[in-house]
Design an enzyme around this catalytic site. Structure first.
Site, PDB file in Angstrom:
ATOM      1  CG  HIS A  39     -11.521 -17.155 -21.172  1.00 43.78           C
ATOM      2  ND1 HIS A  39     -12.636 -17.591 -20.519  1.00 43.78           N
ATOM      3  CD2 HIS A  39     -11.692 -15.820 -21.353  1.00 43.78           C
ATOM      4  CE1 HIS A  39     -13.466 -16.580 -20.316  1.00 43.78           C
ATOM      5  NE2 HIS A  39     -12.915 -15.497 -20.812  1.00 43.78           N
ATOM      6  CE  LYS A  94      22.248 -13.134 -35.834  1.00 46.67           C
ATOM      7  NZ  LYS A  94      22.551 -11.667 -35.858  1.00 46.67           N
ATOM      8  CD  GLU A 152      18.831 -10.393 -29.339  1.00 45.08           C
ATOM      9  OE1 GLU A 152      18.982 -11.386 -30.067  1.00 45.08           O
ATOM     10  OE2 GLU A 152      18.473  -9.279 -29.760  1.00 45.08           O
TER      11      GLU A 152
END
Length: 427
Positions: free
Chosen positions: A289, A400, A268
């Site tokens: 792994h 938003k 951000e």
């Protein structure tokens, strides 16, 4: 905090010691800008003053009236990740949960899994208008009422000076902690935003802030004198040479949430103007792994950041008669994890893949304070070197507005753009 950048040099991306020497003058200039910002408590830069400006006493007072089995923090992004990092690494005795998503099945399952009569709720939103946070809080409040629990006796608010949460706190006489001015959410772990949960979980706030202050004292005008700047400058220099991904790999289960916190901080803050690094989250030794194959043999476009404590509690490995495993007997899980760490580091270096080692003495309050502050300072330095607006997040604000408009919360052009989605459906 100790940072070793040796394995970031002379790899496939071609960063040399001479390049860092040449960059160091710019680091000095950036440090002067950062110090001016701190002195004036400018927006964003004020976050680097928190070890001095954060008063833990009101936080302790707000937490002292409770002795809960469960702590439920209702927030999202920076309003939850810092607290989660602290309680996962350092908390004990309290079951800490974080409602940081609005998946209805998951929210319901979480509420069904805690004893609401002995749960403290901390609802966190600077603006007091964050849709996800307030929606979840309304659901929590209804669940408490349905369970016969007086939510006003078990709720603490952390918010700004105005907004819906502040009005609610005033109306119901709820304990309320102030979000610090000039501190973006992703930089707020060492403030009221992160420290209330930590206090409830039994974390020593004074030691935590002391660790952060110690790292602040190590900021200097050269990357070769400051661990935080060494990391920030090296990450920037590698990004300029093609390290588009920063894979953060802590070698401690208790630091897994730290990688999540770092991902928000880095993405951000630095994802601007077509630049930045994409943070990838890994966990040692688990992801040796599952991801290491890519980091060692895939595209040469990554920095791998290895994080570990130098010391921790240990568990011996019992002796065994199993063929081929006898070498493990008499050693310990800690020794095995250390061997895995050093082998991964050497494996990447042998393949020419850049990596950096970050170490703290232990996963304790002082060590975590150093680590969080150091990464914040590294991020700010990177932003200065890259010339981006580190403390804004316009792309987040766009989303938003679009979501709010779709829910009928206003007339936003961003919401109109949703209907223009291109479709190519295969059924």
């Amino acid at each position: 905090m100790n940072v070793d950048i040796g394995n970031a040099l002379d790899g496939d991306l071609g960063l040399a010691r001479a390049d860092l020497d040449a960059l160091d003058d710019r680091v000095g200039d950036a440090h002067e800008r950062i110090e001016r910002g701190r002195a004036e408590a400018e927006h964003g830069y004020a976050a680097l003053n928190l070890p001095e400006t954060c008063d833990p006493e009101p936080i302790r007072r707000a937490a002292s009236g409770f002795d809960p089995d469960h702590l439920l923090t209702v927030g999202i992004g920076g309003s939850a990740l810092g607290a989660a990092t602290l309680t996962d690494a350092l908390g004990s005795g309290v079951d800490c949960r974080y409602l940081d998503n609005v998946d209805p099945a998951w929210v319901r399952a979480t509420l069904d899994d805690v004893a609401l009569s002995n749960t403290v709720v901390n609802v966190v939103s600077r603006s007091g208008t964050t849709a996800e946070t307030l929606s979840n809080f309304l659901v929590v409040r209804r669940a408490m009422e349905s369970a016969g629990v007086d939510w006003t006796e078990r709720t603490v608010v952390t918010t700004g000076g105005e907004g819906n949460l502040r009005a609610m706190a005033d109306e119901h006489d709820l304990p309320a902690l102030d979000v610090p001015e000039g501190v973006p959410g992703r930089f707020s772990a060492l403030s009221t935003v992160g420290l209330f949960a930590a206090a409830v979980a039994g974390v020593d706030l004074d030691e935590l802030l002391a660790g952060a202050a110690a790292e602040a004292d190590r900021l200097a005008g050269s990357l070769f004198e400051s661990p935080a700047y060494a990391y920030g400058a090296t990450a920037y220099a590698l990004a300029e040479r093609g390290a588009a991904t920063n894979a953060v790999m802590p070698y401690a289960e208790s630091l897994e949430r730290f990688a999540e916190w770092f991902a928000q901080l880095w993405a951000e803050s630095l994802g601007k103007d077509g630049g930045g690094q994409t943070p990838a989250r890994a966990l040692g030794a688990t992801d040796q792994h599952s991801q290491l194959q890519l980091y060692r043999a895939g595209p040469a476009d990554k920095l791998v950041t290895l994080v570990r404590p130098r010391g921790s509690a240990d568990t011996p490995i019992p002796e065994t008669d199993l063929e081929g495993l006898s070498y493990l007997g008499g050693s310990s899980l800690g020794e095995l994890l250390d061997a895995e760490f050093r082998a991964t580091e050497a494996s990447l270096a042998a393949a020419g893949r850049e990596n950096v080692r970050i170490e703290i003495d232990r996963v304790d309050e002082r060590g975590i304070g150093e680590l969080l502050y150091g990464m914040e300072a590294a991020c700010v330095l990177y932003g200065e070197l890259a010339g981006v607006s580190t403390f804004t997040q316009p792309a987040v604000e766009w989303g938003k507005k679009a979501a709010r408009g779709l829910l009928g919360g206003g007339d936003f052009a961003e919401a109109d753009a949703v209907s223009e989605k291109r479709r190519l459906e295969v059924e």
